[in-house]
Every structure is written in C-alpha cells, then in structure tokens.
Design an enzyme around this catalytic site. Sequence first.
Site, PDB file in Angstrom:
ATOM      1  N   TYR A 153       2.537  -8.917   8.623  1.00 22.56           N
ATOM      2  CA  TYR A 153       2.446  -7.644   7.890  1.00 22.56           C
ATOM      3  C   TYR A 153       1.949  -6.530   8.806  1.00 22.56           C
ATOM      4  O   TYR A 153       2.511  -5.432   8.820  1.00 22.56           O
ATOM      5  CB  TYR A 153       1.495  -7.826   6.703  1.00 22.56           C
ATOM      6  CG  TYR A 153       1.210  -6.557   5.928  1.00 22.56           C
ATOM      7  CD1 TYR A 153       2.120  -6.057   5.006  1.00 22.56           C
ATOM      8  CD2 TYR A 153       0.013  -5.852   6.114  1.00 22.56           C
ATOM      9  CE1 TYR A 153       1.854  -4.891   4.283  1.00 22.56           C
ATOM     10  CE2 TYR A 153      -0.269  -4.696   5.410  1.00 22.56           C
ATOM     11  CZ  TYR A 153       0.657  -4.219   4.492  1.00 22.56           C
ATOM     12  OH  TYR A 153       0.385  -3.062   3.789  1.00 22.56           O
ATOM     13  N   LYS A 157       3.654  -2.871   9.845  1.00 22.27           N
ATOM     14  CA  LYS A 157       3.034  -1.567   9.550  1.00 22.27           C
ATOM     15  C   LYS A 157       2.899  -0.738  10.829  1.00 22.27           C
ATOM     16  O   LYS A 157       2.900   0.491  10.760  1.00 22.27           O
ATOM     17  CB  LYS A 157       1.700  -1.777   8.830  1.00 22.27           C
ATOM     18  CG  LYS A 157       1.877  -2.344   7.413  1.00 22.27           C
ATOM     19  CD  LYS A 157       2.493  -1.328   6.461  1.00 22.27           C
ATOM     20  CE  LYS A 157       3.705  -1.784   5.739  1.00 22.27           C
ATOM     21  NZ  LYS A 157       4.252  -0.791   4.790  1.00 22.27           N
TER      22      LYS A 157
HETATM   23  N1  NAP Z   1      -2.262  -1.575  -1.858  1.00 20.66           N
HETATM   24  C1  NAP Z   1      -2.877  -1.477  -0.699  1.00 20.66           C
HETATM   25  O1  NAP Z   1      -4.081  -1.766  -0.587  1.00 20.66           O
HETATM   26  C2  NAP Z   1      -2.149  -0.962   0.516  1.00 20.66           C
HETATM   27  C3  NAP Z   1      -2.892  -0.821   1.704  1.00 20.66           C
HETATM   28  C4  NAP Z   1      -2.253  -0.332   2.835  1.00 20.66           C
HETATM   29  C5  NAP Z   1      -0.911   0.009   2.765  1.00 20.66           C
HETATM   30  N2  NAP Z   1      -0.211  -0.156   1.614  1.00 20.66           N
HETATM   31  C6  NAP Z   1       1.212   0.203   1.603  1.00 20.66           C
HETATM   32  O2  NAP Z   1       1.509   1.003   0.477  1.00 20.66           O
HETATM   33  C7  NAP Z   1       2.870   0.767   0.067  1.00 20.66           C
HETATM   34  C8  NAP Z   1       2.921   0.505  -1.418  1.00 20.66           C
HETATM   35  O3  NAP Z   1       2.153  -0.664  -1.678  1.00 20.66           O
HETATM   36  P1  NAP Z   1       1.647  -1.055  -3.137  1.00 20.66           P
HETATM   37  O4  NAP Z   1       0.232  -1.435  -2.978  1.00 20.66           O
HETATM   38  O5  NAP Z   1       2.033  -0.015  -4.119  1.00 20.66           O
HETATM   39  O6  NAP Z   1       2.498  -2.393  -3.359  1.00 20.66           O
HETATM   40  P2  NAP Z   1       3.027  -3.057  -4.722  1.00 20.66           P
HETATM   41  O7  NAP Z   1       2.181  -2.671  -5.854  1.00 20.66           O
HETATM   42  O8  NAP Z   1       3.224  -4.489  -4.404  1.00 20.66           O
HETATM   43  O9  NAP Z   1       4.455  -2.344  -4.904  1.00 20.66           O
HETATM   44  C9  NAP Z   1       5.459  -2.553  -3.952  1.00 20.66           C
HETATM   45  C10 NAP Z   1       6.744  -1.923  -4.432  1.00 20.66           C
HETATM   46  O10 NAP Z   1       7.780  -2.288  -3.498  1.00 20.66           O
HETATM   47  C11 NAP Z   1       8.822  -2.949  -4.209  1.00 20.66           C
HETATM   48  N3  NAP Z   1       9.477  -3.967  -3.398  1.00 20.66           N
HETATM   49  C12 NAP Z   1       8.896  -4.989  -2.720  1.00 20.66           C
HETATM   50  N4  NAP Z   1       9.839  -5.766  -2.168  1.00 20.66           N
HETATM   51  C13 NAP Z   1      11.040  -5.224  -2.502  1.00 20.66           C
HETATM   52  C14 NAP Z   1      12.389  -5.578  -2.238  1.00 20.66           C
HETATM   53  N5  NAP Z   1      12.708  -6.671  -1.536  1.00 20.66           N
HETATM   54  N6  NAP Z   1      13.376  -4.801  -2.726  1.00 20.66           N
HETATM   55  C15 NAP Z   1      13.064  -3.705  -3.465  1.00 20.66           C
HETATM   56  N7  NAP Z   1      11.808  -3.318  -3.764  1.00 20.66           N
HETATM   57  C16 NAP Z   1      10.808  -4.078  -3.280  1.00 20.66           C
HETATM   58  C17 NAP Z   1       8.134  -3.587  -5.400  1.00 20.66           C
HETATM   59  O11 NAP Z   1       9.083  -3.921  -6.375  1.00 20.66           O
HETATM   60  P3  NAP Z   1       8.705  -4.984  -7.561  1.00 20.66           P
HETATM   61  O12 NAP Z   1       7.831  -4.207  -8.483  1.00 20.66           O
HETATM   62  O13 NAP Z   1      10.007  -5.364  -8.143  1.00 20.66           O
HETATM   63  O14 NAP Z   1       7.997  -6.114  -6.883  1.00 20.66           O
HETATM   64  C18 NAP Z   1       7.180  -2.449  -5.797  1.00 20.66           C
HETATM   65  O15 NAP Z   1       7.865  -1.437  -6.495  1.00 20.66           O
HETATM   66  C19 NAP Z   1       3.384  -0.362   0.942  1.00 20.66           C
HETATM   67  O16 NAP Z   1       4.166   0.147   1.988  1.00 20.66           O
HETATM   68  C20 NAP Z   1       2.129  -0.998   1.494  1.00 20.66           C
HETATM   69  O17 NAP Z   1       2.346  -1.632   2.747  1.00 20.66           O
HETATM   70  C21 NAP Z   1      -0.795  -0.618   0.486  1.00 20.66           C
END
Ligand code: NAP
Length: 256
Positions: A153, A157
């Site tokens: 991961y 990133k």
């Molecule tokens: N949350 C954190 O603490 C955190 C920290 C650092 C960076 N980030 C970054 O922030 C961004 C958003 O993260 P989040 O926390 O909102 O994650 P999340 O709640 O898991 O949501 C991820 C989104 O991406 C979609 N997705 C994942 N795999 C997919 C695929 N194969 N095809 C189409 N859609 C897909 C998911 O769809 P489904 O709903 O269908 O699964 C969901 O809509 C990411 O880039 C992550 O790396 C997050």
Amino acid sequence: MARVFITGSSDGLGLMAARLLLDQGHKVVLHARNQNRAKELRSKVAAADSIVLGDLSSIAQTKSVAEQVNELGAMDAVIHNAAVGYQEPKRAETEDGLPQVFAVNTLAPYILTVLIRKPKRLIYLSSGLHKQGDASLNDLTWERRRWDGTQAYSDTKLHDVLLAFAVARRWPDVLSNALEPGWVPTKMGGPSAPDDLDQGHRTQVWLAVSEDPAAKVTGQYFYHLKRRAVHPAAHDSKIQDKLLEACKEMSGVEFS
Ligand SMILES: NC(=O)c1ccc[n+]([C@@H]2O[C@H](COP(=O)([O-])OP(=O)(O)OC[C@H]3O[C@@H](n4cnc5c(N)ncnc54)[C@H](OP(=O)(O)O)[C@@H]3O)[C@@H](O)[C@H]2O)c1
C-alpha cells in the site's frame, strides 16, 4: 460552478467529498464499481450528475470508466480517490495478473489520467505512508518480494505522488497535486483511526474547486489545506518517468 469526477465515490472520503461539492453548488460525476453499488449510491446522493461504473482492478473496466466520463463531456477537476487499503493479507491477483492494490491504487489513476479528457485540475489521494514507499520501483508487481500488505500500500501511495508530480511537470496547463487526508475512520481507516474525519475530505474539495491562490498551485503535496513535505524521490523526474514507462508497458496506454 465546477464539474468534478470522483473515483471511488460510493463510500468513505470520496462520498464525503461528493456531498460537500454538491452542497457548495457544484456538479459531481460519481463512480461505483458495479450496478449494485451504483444503486445504493443513487439512494444516498440523489443530486449527482451521473454515476459511471467500473471495477478499477480491471484494465479493461478502467478504460471503460474513462470512456464513460468522456461521453459526459469535459470535467473541470478529477479527484483520484479510489483505493484498496493496507491490510491485504495476500497478493490478491487481478484478471490482468497484477496485485490488486497496485492495479487499483497506481495503474487505474495512471490510465484514467491519460484517457480522460484533460481537466483543469487533478487531485491524487496519497497517504502519510507514502514516505515508506519503495522508490526503486524495482518490483512493482510483487513477484520478487515476499508479500507485505502495508509495504504494498505504501508503495502505491508513493506512486500516486510521483504521478501527480509527473503530470504537473509534463502538463503545465493543468494543476496537479497530491494530498494525505489523515488516518480517519472510514471503511479503510478502521473504527479506531485517530484523525478528524471531518477534515479528511476538505483538502481534495478545496484543490478541486477553490479560487484561493493557495489552492491554485501545481506539483504540491498537502495535508489539511497546508503544504507538507514529501518523500524526496517524489520530485525526481527520472523516477517519475520510470513509473510512467512501467504503467505504459502494463496497460498499453501511453502518457503524452
Ligand atoms: N481512511 C484513511 O485513514 C486514509 C488514510 C490515508 C489515505 N487514504 C486515502 O484516501 C482515499 C479514500 O480512502 P477511504 O478511507 O475513503 O477508503 P474507503 O472508505 O475504503 O473507500 C474506498 C472507495 O474506493 C472504492 N474502490 C475500492 N476498490 C475499488 C475498485 N476495484 N473499483 C472501484 N472502486 C473501488 C470503494 O468502493 P466500494 O465502496 O464498492 O468498496 C470506495 O468507494 C484512498 O485513496 C486512501 O488511500 C485514506
């Protein structure tokens, strides 16, 4: 009023960003991985412009997502938000023979960047974990290393920052930036994530639509609306180009 496309907007920070943009009076094109997720999404966000469909772990479906977006006309901004998290227990392989985390987090934003008609602004979601990403780019597909989900991961990133900065360098007419949202309690972040969820979606929205001069920059990395230092390799144009070349080889889509 701007028109913004957000990948992975069926949940988490993507959905939160979509809602904030709509509240501010902008138009939003959403994205869901399949019909079922789109149906659920439609019931959550009735005001969305459209929903495009496609599983970003598939190269063919990612290309189709780009086509669907282009059919809707030009976007002012694209937020590359969709990702798979850091706890993948094994090297889950996609239909294209790639590790899922690489396919969704690195290759899909590359393909969409190249194939979607150039917007005015591009925003890439990275993570503080990018600082421990492997800048050698020597084993992007995890064939030589023993699987480590957090490292895989973190690598992707770092790739997202490299991609944002490569675009900033190659396309001077586009504002291209990356950010980390903090460790927040989404599906990916988990329930005990310590950072403020209400701050997790604001920087990407600000970079996408704000007229604030601080947001109208390119080749920068942010955390909570403020610039933050990146892995030094992210600024290295040779490493950026190595990533673009590898993505071209894997996808057949050339950055120009
Ligand atoms: N949350 C954190 O603490 C955190 C920290 C650092 C960076 N980030 C970054 O922030 C961004 C958003 O993260 P989040 O926390 O909102 O994650 P999340 O709640 O898991 O949501 C991820 C989104 O991406 C979609 N997705 C994942 N795999 C997919 C695929 N194969 N095809 C189409 N859609 C897909 C998911 O769809 P489904 O709903 O269908 O699964 C969901 O809509 C990411 O880039 C992550 O790396 C997050």
